[in-house]
Design a protein around this motif. Structure first.
Motif, PDB file in Angstrom:
ATOM      1  N   GLU A  74       0.849  -1.186   0.000  1.00  0.00           N
ATOM      2  CA  GLU A  74       0.000   0.000   0.000  1.00  0.00           C
ATOM      3  C   GLU A  74       0.887   1.239   0.000  1.00  0.00           C
ATOM      4  O   GLU A  74       1.864   1.307   0.747  1.00  0.00           O
ATOM      5  N   LEU A  75       0.532   2.208  -0.842  1.00  0.00           N
ATOM      6  CA  LEU A  75       1.255   3.474  -0.894  1.00  0.00           C
ATOM      7  C   LEU A  75       0.667   4.441   0.128  1.00  0.00           C
ATOM      8  O   LEU A  75      -0.543   4.470   0.341  1.00  0.00           O
ATOM      9  N   VAL A  76       1.543   5.230   0.749  1.00  0.00           N
ATOM     10  CA  VAL A  76       1.071   6.252   1.682  1.00  0.00           C
ATOM     11  C   VAL A  76       0.871   7.537   0.886  1.00  0.00           C
ATOM     12  O   VAL A  76       1.740   8.402   0.809  1.00  0.00           O
ATOM     13  N   THR A  77      -0.300   7.634   0.260  1.00  0.00           N
ATOM     14  CA  THR A  77      -0.662   8.802  -0.540  1.00  0.00           C
ATOM     15  C   THR A  77      -2.170   8.814  -0.707  1.00  0.00           C
ATOM     16  O   THR A  77      -2.829   7.781  -0.545  1.00  0.00           O
ATOM     17  N   LYS A  78      -2.735   9.993  -1.021  1.00  0.00           N
ATOM     18  CA  LYS A  78      -4.196  10.087  -1.182  1.00  0.00           C
ATOM     19  C   LYS A  78      -4.662   9.302  -2.406  1.00  0.00           C
ATOM     20  O   LYS A  78      -5.670   8.617  -2.372  1.00  0.00           O
ATOM     21  N   SER A  79      -3.940   9.451  -3.516  1.00  0.00           N
ATOM     22  CA  SER A  79      -4.315   8.721  -4.736  1.00  0.00           C
ATOM     23  C   SER A  79      -3.065   8.477  -5.566  1.00  0.00           C
ATOM     24  O   SER A  79      -2.084   9.212  -5.462  1.00  0.00           O
ATOM     25  N   ASP A  80      -3.094   7.435  -6.387  1.00  0.00           N
ATOM     26  CA  ASP A  80      -1.941   7.066  -7.199  1.00  0.00           C
ATOM     27  C   ASP A  80      -2.328   7.090  -8.682  1.00  0.00           C
ATOM     28  O   ASP A  80      -3.273   6.400  -9.077  1.00  0.00           O
ATOM     29  N   PRO A  81      -1.610   7.889  -9.500  1.00  0.00           N
ATOM     30  CA  PRO A  81      -1.941   7.974 -10.928  1.00  0.00           C
ATOM     31  C   PRO A  81      -1.888   6.614 -11.636  1.00  0.00           C
ATOM     32  O   PRO A  81      -2.583   6.397 -12.631  1.00  0.00           O
ATOM     33  N   LYS A  82      -1.068   5.700 -11.104  1.00  0.00           N
ATOM     34  CA  LYS A  82      -0.947   4.375 -11.723  1.00  0.00           C
ATOM     35  C   LYS A  82      -2.029   3.404 -11.243  1.00  0.00           C
ATOM     36  O   LYS A  82      -2.066   2.250 -11.661  1.00  0.00           O
ATOM     37  N   GLY A  83      -2.871   3.882 -10.337  1.00  0.00           N
ATOM     38  CA  GLY A  83      -3.968   3.037  -9.862  1.00  0.00           C
ATOM     39  C   GLY A  83      -3.568   1.992  -8.838  1.00  0.00           C
ATOM     40  O   GLY A  83      -4.333   1.062  -8.567  1.00  0.00           O
ATOM     41  N   ARG A  84      -2.382   2.148  -8.247  1.00  0.00           N
ATOM     42  CA  ARG A  84      -1.956   1.178  -7.239  1.00  0.00           C
ATOM     43  C   ARG A  84      -2.714   1.406  -5.923  1.00  0.00           C
ATOM     44  O   ARG A  84      -3.230   2.483  -5.672  1.00  0.00           O
ATOM     45  N   ARG A  85      -2.759   0.391  -5.103  1.00  0.00           N
ATOM     46  CA  ARG A  85      -3.494   0.453  -3.841  1.00  0.00           C
ATOM     47  C   ARG A  85      -2.827   1.446  -2.889  1.00  0.00           C
ATOM     48  O   ARG A  85      -1.598   1.478  -2.763  1.00  0.00           O
ATOM     49  N   THR A  86      -3.637   2.269  -2.208  1.00  0.00           N
ATOM     50  CA  THR A  86      -3.121   3.211  -1.213  1.00  0.00           C
ATOM     51  C   THR A  86      -3.686   2.853   0.158  1.00  0.00           C
ATOM     52  O   THR A  86      -4.611   2.032   0.274  1.00  0.00           O
ATOM     53  N   ILE A  87      -3.163   3.503   1.189  1.00  0.00           N
ATOM     54  CA  ILE A  87      -3.657   3.239   2.553  1.00  0.00           C
ATOM     55  C   ILE A  87      -5.140   3.575   2.671  1.00  0.00           C
ATOM     56  O   ILE A  87      -5.854   2.972   3.474  1.00  0.00           O
ATOM     57  N   TYR A  88      -5.618   4.525   1.852  1.00  0.00           N
ATOM     58  CA  TYR A  88      -7.020   4.940   1.956  1.00  0.00           C
ATOM     59  C   TYR A  88      -7.971   3.901   1.352  1.00  0.00           C
ATOM     60  O   TYR A  88      -9.171   3.949   1.589  1.00  0.00           O
ATOM     61  N   ASP A  89      -7.421   2.963   0.593  1.00  0.00           N
ATOM     62  CA  ASP A  89      -8.223   1.824   0.135  1.00  0.00           C
ATOM     63  C   ASP A  89      -8.447   0.845   1.280  1.00  0.00           C
ATOM     64  O   ASP A  89      -9.445   0.121   1.309  1.00  0.00           O
ATOM     65  N   GLY A  90      -7.495   0.823   2.219  1.00  0.00           N
ATOM     66  CA  GLY A  90      -7.598  -0.093   3.358  1.00  0.00           C
ATOM     67  C   GLY A  90      -8.321   0.517   4.549  1.00  0.00           C
ATOM     68  O   GLY A  90      -8.866  -0.205   5.379  1.00  0.00           O
ATOM     69  N   LEU A  91      -8.328   1.854   4.620  1.00  0.00           N
ATOM     70  CA  LEU A  91      -8.956   2.535   5.754  1.00  0.00           C
ATOM     71  C   LEU A  91     -10.439   2.783   5.500  1.00  0.00           C
ATOM     72  O   LEU A  91     -10.873   2.916   4.354  1.00  0.00           O
ATOM     73  N   GLU A  92     -11.207   2.890   6.598  1.00  0.00           N
ATOM     74  CA  GLU A  92     -12.620   3.240   6.464  1.00  0.00           C
ATOM     75  C   GLU A  92     -12.762   4.651   5.902  1.00  0.00           C
ATOM     76  O   GLU A  92     -11.867   5.497   6.077  1.00  0.00           O
ATOM     77  N   LYS A  93     -13.893   4.928   5.248  1.00  0.00           N
ATOM     78  CA  LYS A  93     -14.110   6.225   4.598  1.00  0.00           C
ATOM     79  C   LYS A  93     -14.027   7.397   5.576  1.00  0.00           C
ATOM     80  O   LYS A  93     -13.624   8.500   5.202  1.00  0.00           O
ATOM     81  N   LYS A  94     -14.407   7.154   6.831  1.00  0.00           N
ATOM     82  CA  LYS A  94     -14.395   8.255   7.810  1.00  0.00           C
ATOM     83  C   LYS A  94     -12.976   8.760   8.095  1.00  0.00           C
ATOM     84  O   LYS A  94     -12.804   9.830   8.687  1.00  0.00           O
ATOM     85  N   TYR A  95     -11.953   7.997   7.681  1.00  0.00           N
ATOM     86  CA  TYR A  95     -10.568   8.428   7.884  1.00  0.00           C
ATOM     87  C   TYR A  95      -9.943   9.010   6.605  1.00  0.00           C
ATOM     88  O   TYR A  95      -8.741   9.243   6.555  1.00  0.00           O
ATOM     89  N   LYS A  96     -10.772   9.259   5.596  1.00  0.00           N
ATOM     90  CA  LYS A  96     -10.254   9.697   4.296  1.00  0.00           C
ATOM     91  C   LYS A  96      -9.496  11.029   4.382  1.00  0.00           C
ATOM     92  O   LYS A  96      -8.567  11.277   3.620  1.00  0.00           O
TER      93      LYS A  96
END
Length: 263
Positions: A74-96
């Protein structure tokens, strides 16, 4: 505290930095009633009122800190241009809208703190608080490696172990706060190390200098906050004692800032 407009919006809302830039450039952002179209415009966190599409962005005086046991991949970033998984994909939406305290790279796992308060994130990120890692390396812990852990290391060329597109070329490593060799064999070795910095891929670069690759890297604590039995990919809130330690740390930081301001 002054902050760039795009950073202010990203820190205090669910917008990513890229989304904040777009909203600003498209004319959807107002400061004190006036449209602002420059992402670099400075915002006074105490006095300025910022609106995005008519909705006020409100900094919080109260803050929350969570511990995330970040998995590998998981990348520590809000979004990844390459579409790779980020921490926000693993976290609940309330932590976005939560801000990570520094970064763990794609292949590193373990303690990642996140907070809804930018001042907390900045203070912890730039601190020299102890970070403890468990490291598995390919090969032996040589006397040269031990000497560098004890005495520090200055590299004019620290590109080995870094990303190929990283702009960081040289690096100075402070002496490690401590280390313990748990296994030392020809094929691989395991260490527990304590450092006080959070530089870009610092540990991987350190061992790469000695021709040694880091096979596994896990952060098991950040200051008073320990991973303990938190499962991979799960979140917990800070305990009362951890919040107390954080409060003490922040008070000391504020006192230091005031003393510097008087000089």
């Amino acid at each position: 505290m002054m902050m760039r407009l795009n950073k202010y919006i990203a820190h205090h809302s669910s917008y990513s930095r890229r989304e904040a830039d777009k909203a600003i450039l498209d004319g959807y952002v107002r400061i004190n009633g006036e449209i602002q179209d420059n992402p670099a415009t400075q915002v006074d966190e105490k006095d300025d009122i910022v609106y995005v599409s008519g909705k006020q962005i409100t900094p919080k005086d109260k803050y929350t800190v969570i511990v995330y046991n970040k998995p590998k991949g998981e990348l520590v970033t809000k979004s990844d241009p390459k579409g790779r998984r980020t921490i926000y994909d693993g976290l609940e939406k309330k932590y976005k809208h939560y801000i990570p305290v520094g970064r763990l790279d794609y292949a590193t796992e373990g303690v990642l703190l996140l907070t809804d308060a930018s001042k907390i994130a900045s203070a912890l990120m730039n601190s020299n608080l102890e970070r403890i890692y468990k490291v598995k390396i390919k090969g032996e812990v040589t006397p040269e490696i031990e000497a560098a852990m004890m005495n520090g290391l200055e590299l004019l060329d620290a590109t080995a172990g870094g990303h190929s597109h990283s702009k960081v070329t040289s690096m100075t490593f402070a002496p490690f706060l401590g280390y313990k060799i748990q296994k030392n064999e020809h094929n691989y070795s395991v260490l527990k190390i304590a450092i006080s910095e959070g530089q870009n891929r610092e540990i991987r670069r350190f061992f790469a200098h000695f021709g040694t690759e880091v096979a596994d890297l896990k952060r098991i604590s950040f200051a008073e906050v320990e991973l303990n039995n938190l499962p991979t990919g799960k979140v917990r809130f800070l305990s009362r004692s951890e919040y107390s330690a954080l409060f003490t740390f922040m008070k000391a930081e504020e006192k230091l800032a005031r003393e510097k301001g008087k000089k």
